[in-house]
Design a protein around this motif. Sequence first.
Motif, PDB file in Angstrom:
ATOM      1  N   LEU A   1      -6.992  18.077   8.344  1.00 38.59           N
ATOM      2  CA  LEU A   1      -5.667  18.588   7.978  1.00 38.59           C
ATOM      3  C   LEU A   1      -5.635  20.117   8.028  1.00 38.59           C
ATOM      4  CD1 LEU A   1      -4.652  16.243   5.001  1.00 38.59           C
ATOM      5  CD2 LEU A   1      -3.724  16.239   7.343  1.00 38.59           C
TER       6      LEU A   1
ATOM      7  N   LEU B   1      -2.078  12.680   0.969  1.00 36.40           N
ATOM      8  CA  LEU B   1      -2.111  13.612   2.112  1.00 36.40           C
ATOM      9  C   LEU B   1      -1.252  14.839   1.829  1.00 36.40           C
ATOM     10  CD1 LEU B   1      -1.816  11.404   5.346  1.00 36.40           C
ATOM     11  CD2 LEU B   1      -3.875  12.337   4.284  1.00 36.40           C
TER      12      LEU B   1
ATOM     13  N   PHE C   1      -4.085   7.225   9.029  1.00 32.99           N
ATOM     14  CA  PHE C   1      -5.100   7.781   8.141  1.00 32.99           C
ATOM     15  C   PHE C   1      -6.469   7.879   8.813  1.00 32.99           C
ATOM     16  CE2 PHE C   1      -1.808   5.878   5.569  1.00 32.99           C
ATOM     17  CZ  PHE C   1      -1.442   6.923   4.751  1.00 32.99           C
TER      18      PHE C   1
ATOM     19  N   ILE D   1     -10.821  14.046   6.024  1.00 28.07           N
ATOM     20  CA  ILE D   1      -9.374  14.175   6.198  1.00 28.07           C
ATOM     21  C   ILE D   1      -8.918  15.597   5.889  1.00 28.07           C
ATOM     22  CG2 ILE D   1      -7.122  13.420   5.330  1.00 28.07           C
ATOM     23  CD1 ILE D   1      -8.409  10.594   4.960  1.00 28.07           C
TER      24      ILE D   1
END
Length: 190
Positions: free
Chosen positions: A164, A30, A113, A160
């Motif tokens: 983000l 991440l 997550f 993801i």
Amino acid sequence: MSNGKNNRKMFPNPYDTLSKKTERSAVAVLMHWMREIIDEFNLDLGYPDVDTSGSDRKSPDIIIPESKRSKRIIMLIEAKQPYFNVFDEEELKEPARKKANIRKSKYFATTNFKKLIWFNAEKANNPSKFSEEEQIVEKIILSEIENIDLIEQYNYKESIKKALRYFLTKLISINTGKESEPKHPIDELL
């Protein structure tokens, strides 16, 4: 005396080729993606870092400095495996809140997550005045991942990274005052 079977359990097999991601290694992924997003979109945020230690000797999973020129922490993120409840008070929210306070971070987040829950630290410090819903700045869906070993598979990775990018852009907008935190009913009365 112990038998040979018990001794084999204590030491990893040097020939084992199975490699599994840990929570820490997924957090590093991440962080890497956030750094890429900051560079690619020229976002005015400092580079996220993992597992840094503070005066409390606690290590937040991720910290994000306010800018590349500042060491002031604007966001602290605590992560757990996907099977954890992202709202878990004992395992996620409370440790994140405490670490954010030590670092004087304006915001903190919890993630499994799959979801990222972004909290206003000042409101989270006043639970008698602000309900949990009022403490939350944003709830962000990251993915439908169930196994963090798969975090770099295309469908999870892209989902993801897109979330983000939204999160980091929104963090800058709110922190710089270009955008307000979402209003909750109690906020409107203050």
